[in-house]
Write a protein that holds these residues in place. Structure first.
Motif, PDB file in Angstrom:
ATOM      1  N   VAL A   1       0.829  -1.078  -0.061  1.00 10.28           N
ATOM      2  CA  VAL A   1      -0.014  -0.037  -0.030  1.00 10.28           C
ATOM      3  C   VAL A   1       1.055   1.166  -0.043  1.00 10.28           C
ATOM      4  CG1 VAL A   1      -1.691   1.231   1.182  1.00 10.28           C
ATOM      5  CG2 VAL A   1      -1.885  -1.310   1.033  1.00 10.28           C
ATOM      6  N   GLY A   2       0.805   1.919  -1.075  1.00 10.37           N
ATOM      7  CA  GLY A   2       1.773   3.305  -1.219  1.00 10.37           C
ATOM      8  C   GLY A   2       2.825   3.017  -2.029  1.00 10.37           C
ATOM      9  N   ASP A   3       3.264   3.772  -2.837  1.00  8.22           N
ATOM     10  CA  ASP A   3       4.522   3.666  -3.564  1.00  8.22           C
ATOM     11  C   ASP A   3       5.679   3.666  -2.733  1.00  8.22           C
ATOM     12  OD1 ASP A   3       3.150   3.460  -5.990  1.00  8.22           O
ATOM     13  OD2 ASP A   3       3.367   5.576  -6.576  1.00  8.22           O
ATOM     14  N   GLY A   4       5.916   4.558  -1.775  1.00  3.44           N
ATOM     15  CA  GLY A   4       6.878   4.503  -0.870  1.00  3.44           C
ATOM     16  C   GLY A   4       7.192   3.011  -0.398  1.00  3.44           C
ATOM     17  N   THR A   5       6.223   2.546   0.236  1.00  6.61           N
ATOM     18  CA  THR A   5       6.307   1.018   0.680  1.00  6.61           C
ATOM     19  C   THR A   5       6.584   0.177  -0.169  1.00  6.61           C
ATOM     20  OG1 THR A   5       4.049   1.697   1.967  1.00  6.61           O
ATOM     21  CG2 THR A   5       4.972  -0.582   2.262  1.00  6.61           C
ATOM     22  N   ALA A   6       6.216   0.225  -1.588  1.00  2.00           N
ATOM     23  CA  ALA A   6       6.648  -0.936  -2.725  1.00  2.00           C
ATOM     24  C   ALA A   6       7.944  -0.663  -2.925  1.00  2.00           C
ATOM     25  CB  ALA A   6       5.561  -0.269  -3.936  1.00  2.00           C
ATOM     26  N   GLN A   7       8.736   0.717  -2.927  1.00  2.00           N
ATOM     27  CA  GLN A   7       9.789   0.626  -3.677  1.00  2.00           C
ATOM     28  C   GLN A   7      10.843   0.166  -2.326  1.00  2.00           C
ATOM     29  OE1 GLN A   7       9.920   4.844  -4.437  1.00  2.00           O
ATOM     30  NE2 GLN A   7       8.728   4.287  -6.553  1.00  2.00           N
ATOM     31  N   ALA A   8      10.535   0.355  -1.223  1.00  2.00           N
ATOM     32  CA  ALA A   8      11.255   0.220  -0.009  1.00  2.00           C
ATOM     33  C   ALA A   8      11.397  -1.186   0.040  1.00  2.00           C
ATOM     34  CB  ALA A   8      11.115   0.883   1.133  1.00  2.00           C
ATOM     35  N   LEU A   9      10.214  -2.040   0.000  1.00  2.00           N
ATOM     36  CA  LEU A   9      10.229  -3.507   0.317  1.00  2.00           C
ATOM     37  C   LEU A   9      10.689  -3.917  -0.771  1.00  2.00           C
ATOM     38  CD1 LEU A   9       8.717  -5.498   2.250  1.00  2.00           C
ATOM     39  CD2 LEU A   9       6.965  -5.864   0.761  1.00  2.00           C
ATOM     40  N   ALA A  10      10.513  -3.545  -1.969  1.00  2.00           N
ATOM     41  CA  ALA A  10      11.071  -4.316  -3.090  1.00  2.00           C
ATOM     42  C   ALA A  10      12.728  -4.277  -2.861  1.00  2.00           C
ATOM     43  CB  ALA A  10      10.591  -3.757  -4.588  1.00  2.00           C
ATOM     44  N   ALA A  11      13.108  -3.177  -2.749  1.00  2.00           N
ATOM     45  CA  ALA A  11      14.630  -3.205  -2.270  1.00  2.00           C
ATOM     46  C   ALA A  11      15.029  -4.289  -1.268  1.00  2.00           C
ATOM     47  CB  ALA A  11      15.092  -1.897  -2.192  1.00  2.00           C
ATOM     48  N   LYS A  12      14.400  -4.388  -0.151  1.00  2.00           N
ATOM     49  CA  LYS A  12      14.832  -5.322   0.572  1.00  2.00           C
ATOM     50  C   LYS A  12      14.681  -6.630   0.429  1.00  2.00           C
ATOM     51  CE  LYS A  12      13.873  -1.696   4.476  1.00  2.00           C
ATOM     52  NZ  LYS A  12      15.104  -1.521   5.136  1.00  2.00           N
ATOM     53  N   VAL A  13      13.573  -6.963  -0.393  1.00  2.00           N
ATOM     54  CA  VAL A  13      13.254  -8.486  -0.597  1.00  2.00           C
ATOM     55  C   VAL A  13      14.352  -8.807  -1.745  1.00  2.00           C
ATOM     56  CG1 VAL A  13      11.648 -10.061  -1.686  1.00  2.00           C
ATOM     57  CG2 VAL A  13      10.713  -8.383  -0.135  1.00  2.00           C
ATOM     58  N   VAL A  14      14.608  -7.826  -2.718  1.00  2.67           N
ATOM     59  CA  VAL A  14      15.532  -8.356  -3.389  1.00  2.67           C
ATOM     60  C   VAL A  14      16.995  -8.547  -2.940  1.00  2.67           C
ATOM     61  CG1 VAL A  14      16.918  -7.522  -5.481  1.00  2.67           C
ATOM     62  CG2 VAL A  14      14.588  -7.326  -5.683  1.00  2.67           C
ATOM     63  N   GLU A  15      17.235  -7.655  -1.973  1.00  4.79           N
ATOM     64  CA  GLU A  15      18.492  -7.902  -1.411  1.00  4.79           C
ATOM     65  C   GLU A  15      18.665  -9.352  -0.597  1.00  4.79           C
ATOM     66  OE1 GLU A  15      18.999  -4.608   1.578  1.00  4.79           O
ATOM     67  OE2 GLU A  15      20.572  -5.779   2.743  1.00  4.79           O
ATOM     68  N   ARG A  16      17.634  -9.572  -0.049  1.00  2.00           N
ATOM     69  CA  ARG A  16      17.803 -11.014   0.812  1.00  2.00           C
ATOM     70  C   ARG A  16      17.670 -12.097  -0.426  1.00  2.00           C
ATOM     71  NH1 ARG A  16      16.036  -6.895   3.889  1.00  2.00           N
ATOM     72  NH2 ARG A  16      15.908  -7.210   5.922  1.00  2.00           N
ATOM     73  N   ALA A  17      16.858 -11.993  -1.355  1.00  2.00           N
ATOM     74  CA  ALA A  17      16.791 -12.959  -2.267  1.00  2.00           C
ATOM     75  C   ALA A  17      18.249 -13.179  -2.920  1.00  2.00           C
ATOM     76  CB  ALA A  17      15.835 -12.787  -3.315  1.00  2.00           C
ATOM     77  N   ARG A  18      18.816 -12.162  -3.155  1.00  2.22           N
ATOM     78  CA  ARG A  18      20.117 -12.138  -4.066  1.00  2.22           C
ATOM     79  C   ARG A  18      21.293 -12.865  -3.156  1.00  2.22           C
ATOM     80  NH1 ARG A  18      21.001  -8.812  -8.106  1.00  2.22           N
ATOM     81  NH2 ARG A  18      19.625  -7.047  -7.412  1.00  2.22           N
ATOM     82  N   ALA A  19      20.883 -12.901  -1.751  1.00  2.00           N
ATOM     83  CA  ALA A  19      21.989 -13.399  -0.896  1.00  2.00           C
ATOM     84  C   ALA A  19      21.594 -14.810  -0.738  1.00  2.00           C
ATOM     85  CB  ALA A  19      22.043 -12.661   0.312  1.00  2.00           C
ATOM     86  N   LEU A  20      20.842 -15.437  -1.091  1.00  2.00           N
ATOM     87  CA  LEU A  20      20.266 -16.765  -1.033  1.00  2.00           C
ATOM     88  C   LEU A  20      21.428 -17.916  -1.479  1.00  2.00           C
ATOM     89  CD1 LEU A  20      16.573 -17.352  -1.421  1.00  2.00           C
ATOM     90  CD2 LEU A  20      17.942 -18.629   0.431  1.00  2.00           C
ATOM     91  N   THR A  21      21.719 -18.909  -0.749  1.00  2.00           N
ATOM     92  CA  THR A  21      22.534 -20.046  -1.337  1.00  2.00           C
ATOM     93  C   THR A  21      21.751 -20.972  -1.989  1.00  2.00           C
ATOM     94  OG1 THR A  21      24.142 -19.472   0.336  1.00  2.00           O
ATOM     95  CG2 THR A  21      24.593 -21.246  -0.910  1.00  2.00           C
ATOM     96  N   VAL A  22      21.875 -21.115  -3.182  1.00  2.00           N
ATOM     97  CA  VAL A  22      21.081 -22.141  -3.958  1.00  2.00           C
ATOM     98  C   VAL A  22      21.970 -23.322  -4.345  1.00  2.00           C
ATOM     99  CG1 VAL A  22      19.671 -22.571  -5.979  1.00  2.00           C
ATOM    100  CG2 VAL A  22      19.451 -20.270  -5.074  1.00  2.00           C
ATOM    101  N   GLY A  23      21.674 -24.498  -4.079  1.00  2.00           N
ATOM    102  CA  GLY A  23      22.295 -25.748  -4.287  1.00  2.00           C
ATOM    103  C   GLY A  23      21.665 -26.981  -3.861  1.00  2.00           C
ATOM    104  N   PRO A  24      22.349 -27.989  -3.973  1.00  2.00           N
ATOM    105  CA  PRO A  24      21.650 -29.401  -3.852  1.00  2.00           C
ATOM    106  C   PRO A  24      21.236 -29.460  -2.646  1.00  2.00           C
ATOM    107  CG  PRO A  24      24.163 -29.547  -4.121  1.00  2.00           C
ATOM    108  CD  PRO A  24      23.777 -28.256  -4.271  1.00  2.00           C
ATOM    109  N   GLY A  25      20.105 -30.149  -2.256  1.00  2.00           N
ATOM    110  CA  GLY A  25      19.497 -30.023  -0.734  1.00  2.00           C
ATOM    111  C   GLY A  25      20.157 -30.878   0.358  1.00  2.00           C
ATOM    112  N   ALA A  26      20.919 -31.775  -0.195  1.00  2.00           N
ATOM    113  CA  ALA A  26      21.738 -32.411   0.754  1.00  2.00           C
ATOM    114  C   ALA A  26      23.064 -31.707   1.312  1.00  2.00           C
ATOM    115  CB  ALA A  26      22.352 -33.841   0.198  1.00  2.00           C
ATOM    116  N   ASP A  27      23.490 -30.627   0.706  1.00  2.00           N
ATOM    117  CA  ASP A  27      24.528 -29.703   1.269  1.00  2.00           C
ATOM    118  C   ASP A  27      23.983 -28.847   2.345  1.00  2.00           C
ATOM    119  OD1 ASP A  27      26.502 -27.942   1.578  1.00  2.00           O
ATOM    120  OD2 ASP A  27      26.903 -27.595  -0.793  1.00  2.00           O
ATOM    121  N   PRO A  28      24.669 -28.762   3.441  1.00  2.00           N
ATOM    122  CA  PRO A  28      24.255 -28.088   4.540  1.00  2.00           C
ATOM    123  C   PRO A  28      24.221 -26.502   4.196  1.00  2.00           C
ATOM    124  CG  PRO A  28      25.972 -29.600   5.114  1.00  2.00           C
ATOM    125  CD  PRO A  28      25.758 -29.946   3.716  1.00  2.00           C
ATOM    126  N   GLN A  29      25.014 -26.276   3.218  1.00  2.00           N
ATOM    127  CA  GLN A  29      25.404 -24.714   3.072  1.00  2.00           C
ATOM    128  C   GLN A  29      24.208 -24.311   2.353  1.00  2.00           C
ATOM    129  OE1 GLN A  29      27.916 -23.034   4.290  1.00  2.00           O
ATOM    130  NE2 GLN A  29      28.545 -25.097   4.934  1.00  2.00           N
TER     131      GLN A  29
END
Ligand code: NAD
Length: 503
Positions: free
Chosen positions: A296-324
């Motif tokens: 709700v509101g453009d300010g919320t949209a921009q700030a939230l999108a930036a924060k979600v992208v920042e977290r998603a970018r930092a995710l480690t993607v790999g085989p499920g059996a690898d603890p990392q």
């Protein structure tokens, strides 16, 4: 050595208390992290299903009349075995589904909680009674089992979703036939072995592996009394209509597009953490994953999108059996390509690709079915990425001008599984809770999955039928009511030693 299909281990059925690999058709089971075929699964024919149903019917008489104490003891013994072998079940899930081992452990743990709930069946099946409803007349109600019930389950929770069903069905005295997903069939077999070890009589629990052929045989078999289903909406609708047309009780849980409404007064860091984990955990292949965010509101949209992208970018993607690894691959190559196709379509339809997970290559696992976290911003309700359930790590972000506009948008969506609001305003939270048309609601909680002693289920196109799974409604689904009215004459006093005559 080259591996030919016949060298592969075959995952078979479990019928009449024993493994059973009879099959004329087989399917491939992949390791999603490598993309290789790892096993093959037997695909049951109608005759295989009939054998399981006959064994279940035969076992029903003894099991349904076993004392509540005996049934509880078996479920309790199963609880102990499952808790001890939780990691074994989780490893099978990771190998065939692809989710991380931690996530798989969490899934088994949530299933275990339903087993624990089912241990209280003696209390849960209690009826009610009234004395003297009329002169010397009393009334009592009972809950009795249905007979043979079937459970048809999806790939995304190969242990937890079956456990939404069979612990209570069995504890209530039914025989149960599980038809798991053919994509990850092994966890079901291990659970069948443990139930047998716990003392469940042969035939009370069976597993038939297979596809539509097995499902149709269960839906039309005259000796199957009820069907529980969890899976996609088109199949859920088909299951509900076919099962009920054949005189069976049915509950069919379908697909979802779970929304989060983020208000300007929300703590955006907390909301971004919650949304990133709910959107990308299990690679977005959870029925309660958040796949659409409405700000709700453009300010919320921009700030939230930036924060979600920042977290998603930092995710480690790999085989499920690898603890990392924090996120594993998708279940099949088709699922991976489907996500990629939707990103392309979203872009064509005017969405902004804020984070693009297509083409992700995981070193050493080049053939794995990986897609990285993906965020599409500036999405509008007419776009296919919003309208369709995609079931992958693809989050769409939409904008609303007010609380009411955001809520109306969510309520106009045909799905109604889960919905969450992020806010620090109690009044707004209360309004959302009251007016949102979804079966499970989170307030500053992204994945509001009810505990085993509440019932799980959605509204609208996310559920066909009346009763949700587990909790009180699960007991109602797996039992039917009986009300007994009794009249007894006054107790006769004294003994008449006279010769009986007609007078
Ligand atoms: P799916 O509908 O493809 O398959 C579910 C089950 O139905 C499987 O056992 C499959 O063998 C069988 N099946 C598939 N097509 C069939 C057909 N045409 N006729 C008869 N049987 C058929 O679902 P899936 O891809 O395994 O699982 C993902 C879906 O499940 C998603 O849509 C997800 O939202 C949904 N899901 C919903 C919930 C919920 O609680 N509502 C929970 C988990 C998953």
């Amino acid at each position: 050595m080259t591996v030919t299909p016949t060298d592969l281990q075959t995952v078979g059925h479990w019928i009449a208390g024993a493994p059973d690999t009879a099959a004329e058709r087989f399917g491939d089971v992949h390791d999603p992290a490598t993309g290789q075929v790892a096993r093959r699964v037997a695909l049951a024919s109608a005759a295989d299903v009939d054998r399981a149903v006959r064994a279940a019917r035969e076992a029903y008489a003894g099991w349904s009349s076993a004392s509540l104490a005996k049934r509880t003891a078996v479920i309790f013994a199963y609880r102990e075995l499952l808790a001890a072998r939780l990691d074994d079940v989780a490893r099978l899930i990771t190998a065939e589904h692809g989710k991380t081992l931690d996530d798989a452990r969490g899934e088994v743990q949530r299933g275990l909680e339903v087993v624990e709930f089912a241990c209280g069946v003696a209390h849960l099946m209690k009826g009610e009674g009234s004395e003297q409803i009329s002169t010397r007349v009393d009334s009592t109600s009972y809950r009795q089992p249905l007979g043979v019930v079937a459970g048809i389950t999806p790939f995304n929770f190969p242990a937890m979703v079956p456990m939404w069903m069979y612990p209570l069905a069995l504890a209530c005295g039914n025989s149960f036939i599980l038809k798991p997903s053919e994509k990850d069939p092994s966890a079901a077999l291990l659970m069948a072995e443990m139930l047998a070890e716990a003392g469940l009589p042969a035939g009370v629990f069976s597993v038939v592996q297979g596809d539509k052929v097995a499902v149709d045989a269960l839906l039309t078999h005259p000796e199957v009394d009820a069907v529980s289903f969890v899976g996609s909406t088109p199949v859920a609708k088909y299951i509900y209509e076919t099962a009920t047309a054949h005189g069976k009780r049915a509950q069919a849980l379908g697909g979802a597009k779970n929304h989060a409404l983020v208000l300007p007064d929300a703590n955006l860091d907390v909301a971004a953490d919650a949304i990133a984990s709910a959107a990308f955990g299990s690679a977005g292949q959870r029925c309660m994953a958040i796949s659409a965010v409405v700000t709700v509101g453009d300010g919320t949209a921009q700030a939230l999108a930036a924060k979600v992208v920042e977290r998603a970018r930092a995710l480690t993607v790999g085989p499920g059996a690898d603890p990392q690894s924090e996120m594993g691959p998708l279940v099949t190559v088709e699922a991976r390509d489907r996500v990629a196709g939707y990103v392309a379509r979203g872009e064509e339809e005017g969405a902004t690709v804020a984070l693009d997970g297509r083409g992700l290559v995981v070193g050493g696992h080049e053939e794995g079915f990986f897609v990285g976290p993906t965020v599409l911003d500036d999405v509008t309700p007419d776009m296919s990425v919003y309208r369709d359930e995609i079931f992958g790590p693809l989050l769409v972000m939409l904008r609303a001008g007010s609380f009411d506009e955001g809520l109306d948008l969510i309520n106009a969506n045909p799905y109604g599984n889960g919905a969450a609001v992020f806010t620090s305003d109690g009044g707004a939270a209360r309004e959302f809770r009251s007016r949102v048309t979804a079966g499970m609601v989170g307030i500053n909680v992204p994945i509001p999955v009810p505990m085993a002693y509440y019932s799980f289920g959605g509204w609208k196109d996310s559920l066909f039928g009346d009763l949700h799974v587990h909790g009180r409604e699960g007991v109602l689904f797996y039992t039917r009511g009986k009300v007994v009215t009794e009249r007894w004459p006054k107790r006769a006093h004294g003994v008449d030693y006279g010769f009986p005559t007609q007078s």
